[in-house]
Scaffold this motif. Structure first.
Motif, mmCIF file in Angstrom:
data_model
loop_
_atom_site.group_PDB
_atom_site.id
_atom_site.type_symbol
_atom_site.label_atom_id
_atom_site.label_comp_id
_atom_site.label_asym_id
_atom_site.label_seq_id
_atom_site.Cartn_x
_atom_site.Cartn_y
_atom_site.Cartn_z
ATOM 1 N N ASN A 195 12.182 37.799 7.214
ATOM 2 C CA ASN A 195 12.722 38.115 5.899
ATOM 3 C C ASN A 195 11.580 37.899 4.908
ATOM 4 O OD1 ASN A 195 13.952 38.232 3.415
ATOM 5 N ND2 ASN A 195 15.649 36.877 3.948
ATOM 6 N N PRO A 196 10.946 38.968 4.437
ATOM 7 C CA PRO A 196 9.771 38.812 3.581
ATOM 8 C C PRO A 196 10.066 38.167 2.227
ATOM 9 C CG PRO A 196 10.413 41.124 3.706
ATOM 10 C CD PRO A 196 11.290 40.371 4.665
ATOM 11 N N THR A 197 11.315 38.211 1.787
ATOM 12 C CA THR A 197 11.622 37.636 0.476
ATOM 13 C C THR A 197 11.615 36.112 0.487
ATOM 14 O OG1 THR A 197 13.993 37.826 0.889
ATOM 15 C CG2 THR A 197 12.958 39.621 -0.339
ATOM 16 N N CYS A 198 11.869 35.499 1.649
ATOM 17 C CA CYS A 198 11.909 34.033 1.683
ATOM 18 C C CYS A 198 11.069 33.418 2.796
ATOM 19 C CB CYS A 198 13.346 33.543 1.794
ATOM 20 S SG CYS A 198 14.117 33.945 3.367
ATOM 21 N N GLY A 199 10.624 34.238 3.745
ATOM 22 C CA GLY A 199 9.793 33.720 4.828
ATOM 23 C C GLY A 199 10.555 33.292 6.068
ATOM 24 N N ASP A 200 11.884 33.376 6.069
ATOM 25 C CA ASP A 200 12.650 33.055 7.274
ATOM 26 C C ASP A 200 12.213 34.006 8.382
ATOM 27 O OD1 ASP A 200 14.075 31.297 5.699
ATOM 28 O OD2 ASP A 200 15.982 32.348 5.848
ATOM 29 N N GLU A 201 12.178 33.487 9.607
ATOM 30 C CA GLU A 201 11.848 34.354 10.732
ATOM 31 C C GLU A 201 12.567 33.910 11.987
ATOM 32 O OE1 GLU A 201 7.719 33.640 12.530
ATOM 33 O OE2 GLU A 201 7.447 33.181 10.399
ATOM 34 N N ILE A 202 12.730 34.868 12.893
ATOM 35 C CA ILE A 202 13.398 34.590 14.155
ATOM 36 C C ILE A 202 12.817 35.481 15.243
ATOM 37 C CG2 ILE A 202 15.255 36.255 13.773
ATOM 38 C CD1 ILE A 202 17.139 34.160 15.133
ATOM 39 N N THR A 203 12.645 34.904 16.407
ATOM 40 C CA THR A 203 12.365 35.648 17.625
ATOM 41 C C THR A 203 13.611 35.493 18.470
ATOM 42 O OG1 THR A 203 10.002 35.173 17.498
ATOM 43 C CG2 THR A 203 10.861 35.856 19.645
ATOM 44 N N LEU A 204 14.217 36.609 18.842
ATOM 45 C CA LEU A 204 15.486 36.582 19.544
ATOM 46 C C LEU A 204 15.382 37.366 20.847
ATOM 47 C CD1 LEU A 204 18.968 36.811 18.075
ATOM 48 C CD2 LEU A 204 18.369 38.510 19.801
ATOM 49 N N ARG A 205 15.954 36.792 21.891
ATOM 50 C CA ARG A 205 16.036 37.463 23.193
ATOM 51 C C ARG A 205 17.492 37.612 23.578
ATOM 52 N NH1 ARG A 205 11.538 33.956 26.482
ATOM 53 N NH2 ARG A 205 9.717 34.830 25.413
ATOM 54 N N VAL A 206 17.800 38.746 24.165
ATOM 55 C CA VAL A 206 19.152 39.004 24.646
ATOM 56 C C VAL A 206 19.073 39.351 26.125
ATOM 57 C CG1 VAL A 206 19.136 41.457 23.973
ATOM 58 C CG2 VAL A 206 21.308 40.243 24.183
#
Length: 151
Positions: A34-45
């Protein structure tokens, strides 16, 4: 308001005690920021046919983004792809309601702990935080489908 404080407790509990955290084997992996706040996630399914066998993730960010990933894991693991997509669509509708959608019994039955994010929908900047993992799941699922990893 009593309901708001209960919702805050649910979000904080998922943030402090995340479900699904820690990357495990999967059929598809995506990384979202999320470029507006810097949140990030790497997700695997991981799929077993059309059933979601596992969703795992690593991420960093605010309590809303991290708690939302935990709730996503609780809601979708073990569900068939069609049911999971309906849950995702219901969560998206709640998040896009700008606080106008009051969760009722039917919505609570579908979204369970995810109804705790109803208050978040009043704050457009926070909606992206809540949706980060859900959009990552949607993209990881599309990737798994395009690579023939689901039945």
């Amino acid at each position: 308001m009593k309901l708001d404080s209960m919702y805050q407790e649910v979000i904080l509990d998922h943030y402090k005690h995340p479900h699904g955290r820690g990357l495990r084997d999967g059929d598809a992996e995506v990384h979202h920021v999320n470029p507006t706040c810097g949140d990030e996630i790497t997700l695997r399914v991981k799929y077993d046919g059309e059933t979601i066998a596992d969703i795992s993730y690593e991420g960093q960010g605010c309590s809303i983004s991290q708690a939302s990933a935990s709730v996503l894991n609780d809601l979708l693991v073990g569900k068939g792809l069609g049911e999971a997509q309906k849950i995702q669509e219901a969560f998206l509708e709640l998040m896009q309601s700008k606080g106008q959608l009051e969760p009722d019994d039917a919505m609570e039955e579908v979204l369970e702990d995810a109804v705790a994010f109803a208050g978040v929908s009043k704050y457009p900047a926070r909606v992206k935080c809540a949706l980060l993992s859900w959009m990552a799941w949607k993209d990881a699922t599309a990737k798994a489908l395009s690579e023939g990893k689901t039945a």
